[in-house]
Scaffold this motif. Structure first.
Motif: not given
Length: 249
Positions: A128-131, A136-139
């Motif tokens: 979840v944290a990785k996603n 943030i990079l790909h909203p």
């Protein structure tokens, strides 16, 4: 024995018990798959990989630390590290050394005999944290959380996050309450984490070389409640304190 497995001073006994403690921390469903010949599903399970890697990392880390800071030889340092890491991570509670200064760990697999937060929750939290970083990079990207190629639903993710949050809050409040009873800071942390994780001995004067007998009765009641709370996975017990649970439909 009062000194637990250390009483026997037997490397053979240490290794045999270590093997079965490790197996007790594996999801029993996975063990059944392995015994039925489905080795690939067993080997490629994400939670099992996390469990194995965490045991391996902490074992090597602590073994090196023991070898460099004590008079132990390489084999003894590895054996004591392996035994205590598995014992603590599977909440077995056996001891072959006074580990009160050793680093702490999170717990083994769900569907096993262990206590603690369980590795599967840690796997989901990490994913979840990785996603979140990817979002943030790909909203506009759709990035489902997957474990063993299966999508983890948002409701399960919320449950895991809520469980971890409650676990941390209950632990922090309980540590403060224990300190209010006059228990030392180190002992409060050790007894609370040990009780809610059903791990056995705590830290400091409540560590593997001592017992909890010196604690006041109120503290023992609190720790007993934490043992029940942790063993039944928090929500089952906390639900009893909800007024909605007792209302008839």
């Amino acid at each position: 024995k009062q000194t637990s497995i250390e009483y026997y001073h037997s490397p053979y006994i240490d290794y045999v018990i270590s093997v079965f403690m490790f197996l007790s921390g594996v999801n029993f469903t996975l063990l059944l798959l392995m015994f039925n010949g489905k080795i690939k599903k067993f080997i490629h399970d994400a939670e099992l990989k996390f469990y194995f890697m965490s045991v391996a990392f902490f074992t090597v880390f602590i073994a090196v630390w023991l070898y460099q800071t004590s008079s132990m030889g390489a084999e003894e340092a590895f054996r004591k590290s392996l035994f205590q890491v598995i014992s603590l991570q599977t909440s077995t509670g056996f001891a072959t050394a006074d580990y009160m200064l050793w680093p702490s760990i999170m717990g083994a697999c769900a569907g096993s005999t262990t206590g603690g937060i369980k590795c599967i929750r840690m796997v989901i939290l990490f994913k979840v944290a990785k996603n979140e970083f990817k979002h943030i990079l790909h909203p506009n990207a759709v990035l489902p959380v997957r474990v063993n190629k299966q999508v983890i639903s948002p409701s399960i993710q919320s449950t895991v996050l809520a469980f971890t949050f409650l676990y941390a809050i209950i632990a922090i409040i309980s540590i403060l309450v224990m300190m209010g009873f006059g228990v030392g800071f180190l002992e409060s942390i050790g007894t609370v984490i040990s009780s809610i994780g059903n791990m056995g001995p705590g830290l400091g004067t409540c560590g593997p070389a001592f017992s909890l007998s010196a604690l006041c009765d109120t503290a023992k009641w609190l720790l007993s409640f934490l043992m029940l709370l942790g063993r039944l996975e928090l929500f089952t017990v906390l639900l009893l304190f909800s007024s909605d649970f007792w209302k008839r439909n």
